[in-house]
Write a protein that holds these residues in place. Structure first.
Motif, PDB file in Angstrom:
ATOM      1  N   PHE A 440       0.833  -1.204   0.000  1.00 17.44           N
ATOM      2  CA  PHE A 440       0.000   0.000   0.000  1.00 17.44           C
ATOM      3  C   PHE A 440       0.869   1.255   0.000  1.00 17.44           C
ATOM      4  N   ALA A 441       1.922   1.259   0.814  1.00 17.95           N
ATOM      5  CA  ALA A 441       2.816   2.416   0.864  1.00 17.95           C
ATOM      6  C   ALA A 441       3.487   2.669  -0.483  1.00 17.95           C
ATOM      7  N   ALA A 442       3.844   1.606  -1.196  1.00 19.16           N
ATOM      8  CA  ALA A 442       4.490   1.772  -2.493  1.00 19.16           C
ATOM      9  C   ALA A 442       3.546   2.383  -3.528  1.00 19.16           C
ATOM     10  N   HIS A 443       2.231   2.186  -3.338  1.00 18.52           N
ATOM     11  CA  HIS A 443       1.254   2.709  -4.293  1.00 18.52           C
ATOM     12  C   HIS A 443       0.695   4.070  -3.858  1.00 18.52           C
ATOM     13  N   THR A 444       1.156   4.553  -2.714  1.00 20.67           N
ATOM     14  CA  THR A 444       0.714   5.865  -2.226  1.00 20.67           C
ATOM     15  C   THR A 444       1.944   6.743  -1.978  1.00 20.67           C
ATOM     16  N   THR A 454       5.999  15.245  -1.251  1.00 25.41           N
ATOM     17  CA  THR A 454       5.581  14.570  -0.036  1.00 25.41           C
ATOM     18  C   THR A 454       4.104  14.244  -0.129  1.00 25.41           C
ATOM     19  N   GLY A 455       3.722  13.165   0.480  1.00 24.08           N
ATOM     20  CA  GLY A 455       2.321  12.755   0.473  1.00 24.08           C
ATOM     21  C   GLY A 455       2.214  11.319   0.924  1.00 24.08           C
ATOM     22  N   GLY A 456       0.989  10.826   0.946  1.00 21.96           N
ATOM     23  CA  GLY A 456       0.763   9.436   1.303  1.00 21.96           C
ATOM     24  C   GLY A 456       0.490   9.205   2.765  1.00 21.96           C
ATOM     25  N   THR A 457       0.272  10.265   3.537  1.00 21.76           N
ATOM     26  CA  THR A 457      -0.115  10.122   4.938  1.00 21.76           C
ATOM     27  C   THR A 457      -1.298  11.035   5.222  1.00 21.76           C
TER      28      THR A 457
END
Length: 493
Positions: A440-444, A454-457
């Motif tokens: 999931f982290a790799a796709h966000t 920056t992003g994904g959180t």
């Protein structure tokens, strides 16, 4: 103005533990998350969105797309479901009858899944196409079936590398006919394809796509128009796959700057011959010295470089290119701009560790393994089962320290982020997959890192970029606080 999203399940990026979580609301102001907590403790807001128990999670980033080609697939001949050579010919015949003389484009045929185990010849295609130009790309987009009418529009094809009277066109011959096909598509159709693709991506919970353009792909005009698009659409981060000057708006000279081709078209560059075509080891377009020159020039300019690289011979050339570039600019400068490698399917543990030293981003596509992996898939046909088992080693890439960014390579595989996450977790080679959280982290977050952002959180101070889900159905996608997609089934606002 503060908007409160309340009554949902808010997840900051760690989706383990069965998608559970304590936070039930978040507040957004001026495109930034200002608060995350429980509904009972929520701050006052000018507007409220009732989530009614839906899951809110960081929006997906698709780190490798070809927007116009993917959009055209939605209006052209979708051959991804063709089960035989005859299915392709029938589809072309029907399209030509409906629109005689109008370029017929299509994508997605895969002869390795057909009983004939071969694509149509040009004579067979001409028999149903007549005087209508036809351009049909293989599922990997590195070779194409074309009618004689299209070849006549690109006479340079006849003397180019990759030309064949019978077989699909590859290499330079493919570039020539692709250019002729591109020139036959109207500006209106091109713009409609872009819009269709971007709207579809937003409906799948994707807030950002990385367009991998180039002069031999959709062309400069298409690239400029795509980057200039505005409105409630996903953000487009553009990469231009070429040497030399960087077009306005391009994030880097990266993406599909080809070191080699693709395994399905037998143009990926291999150290040992193809198992099902022992007369060839594929095609390598760049050597280590040219790769190093590009890395040096981009590093000195502070611009991301990057390459399309699949076969083990091509990966070896890229690693050698990094070593040469290091001698000129040094490890620190080489790693500062986070150069990218697309696909990176045949790589050793030692090579991955060396690339990680240079802070390389591995832009990879887990659904390649889902589609063509396994002991009876296309990879095994092309390479043999033992060699194929080492492809797309996601767990090893992550363990090496490489940053992973997931993409679809649309139209090669569909934009379907949850399917991509599952493919990464359920890798066909035991031990090669990732945990759910890492996938999931790799796709966000990985996609944002790959683009230098920056992003994904989902936490106070982070960009308000997220998607709202009921199961795997996206009901809202938000980019920097603005809704870019809203489904009919979403709760009240």
């Amino acid at each position: 103005m503060t908007t409160l999203y309340t009554g949902g399940r808010i997840h900051g990026g760690d989706l383990g533990g069965g998608l559970g979580g304590a936070a039930t609301a978040l507040a957004v102001e001026d495109g930034v998350i200002t608060w995350v907590g429980t509904t009972a403790d929520a701050p006052p807001a000018a507007a409220t969105v009732e989530l009614a128990g839906a899951l809110v999670a960081p929006a997906f980033v698709d780190a490798h797309v070809h927007a116009t080609s993917a959009g055209l697939l939605r209006t052209g001949l979708d051959l991804t479901g063709a089960g035989s050579l005859g299915d392709v010919l029938d589809a072309v015949r029907d399209r030509v009858r409906a629109e005689p003389g109008v370029l017929a484009t299509g994508h997605g045929w895969d002869e390795t899944r057909w009983p004939e185990n071969r694509p149509p010849t040009r004579a067979e295609l001409d028999a149903v196409a007549g005087a209508t130009p036809v351009y049909l790309t293989r599922v990997d987009a590195h070779s194409a079936l074309v009618s004689t009418a299209l070849v006549d529009l690109a006479p340079a094809t006849l003397t180019a590398a990759g030309w064949s009277d019978e077989r699909p066109l590859t290499r330079d011959a493919h570039h020539h006919v692709r250019g002729a096909a591109r020139d036959s598509i109207t500006a209106e159709a091109r713009r409609a394809a872009q819009l269709s693709f971007l709207r579809h991506a937003a409906s799948m919970g994707v807030a950002c796509v990385h367009e991998c353009g180039g002069p031999d792909l959709a062309g400069a005009e298409d690239f400029r128009e795509l980057l200039a698009r505005s409105g409630p659409l996903p953000r487009v981060v553009g990469y231009w796959g070429a040497f030399g000057a960087r077009p306005p708006g391009a994030r880097g000279l990266a993406g599909d700057l080809l070191v080699d081709g693709a395994l399905g078209s037998r143009t990926a560059a291999l150290r040992e011959p193809y198992a099902d075509a022992p007369e060839t080891t594929g095609a390598r377009y760049l050597d280590a010295e040219r790769i190093a020159e590009h890395l040096v020039a981009c590093s000195e300019a502070g611009v991301q470089a990057g390459f399309h690289v699949i076969g083990d011979d091509a990966v070896g050339a890229v690693v050698a290119g990094f070593r040469l570039a290091e001698k000129v600019v040094g490890e620190q400068a080489l790693g500062a701009v986070r150069h990218r490698l697309e696909h990176l399917e045949m790589i050793t543990e030692e090579q991955a560790a060396e690339l990680a030293r240079f802070r390389v981003v591995a832009s990879v596509q887990p659904r390649f393994d889902a589609e063509w992996g396994g002991r009876d898939g296309m990879y095994a046909q092309r390479l043999g089962a033992d060699r194929a088992a080492g492809l797309n080693p996601l767990a090893m890439l992550a363990a090496s320290g490489l940053t992973l960014a997931f993409g679809s390579d649309a139209p090669i595989t569909p934009v379907d982020p949850w399917a991509t996450v599952r493919a990464a977790v359920e890798h066909r080679t035991p031990g090669a997959g990732l945990t759910f959280d890492d996938a999931f982290a790799a796709h966000t977050a990985g996609g944002w890192v790959a683009a230098g952002e920056t992003g994904g959180t989902l936490e106070a101070g982070a960009p308000a970029t997220f998607a709202v889900w009921r199961g795997e159905t996206c009901v809202r996608t938000v980019l920097d606080g603005d809704t870019i997609y809203r489904g009919e089934s979403e709760g009240a606002e």
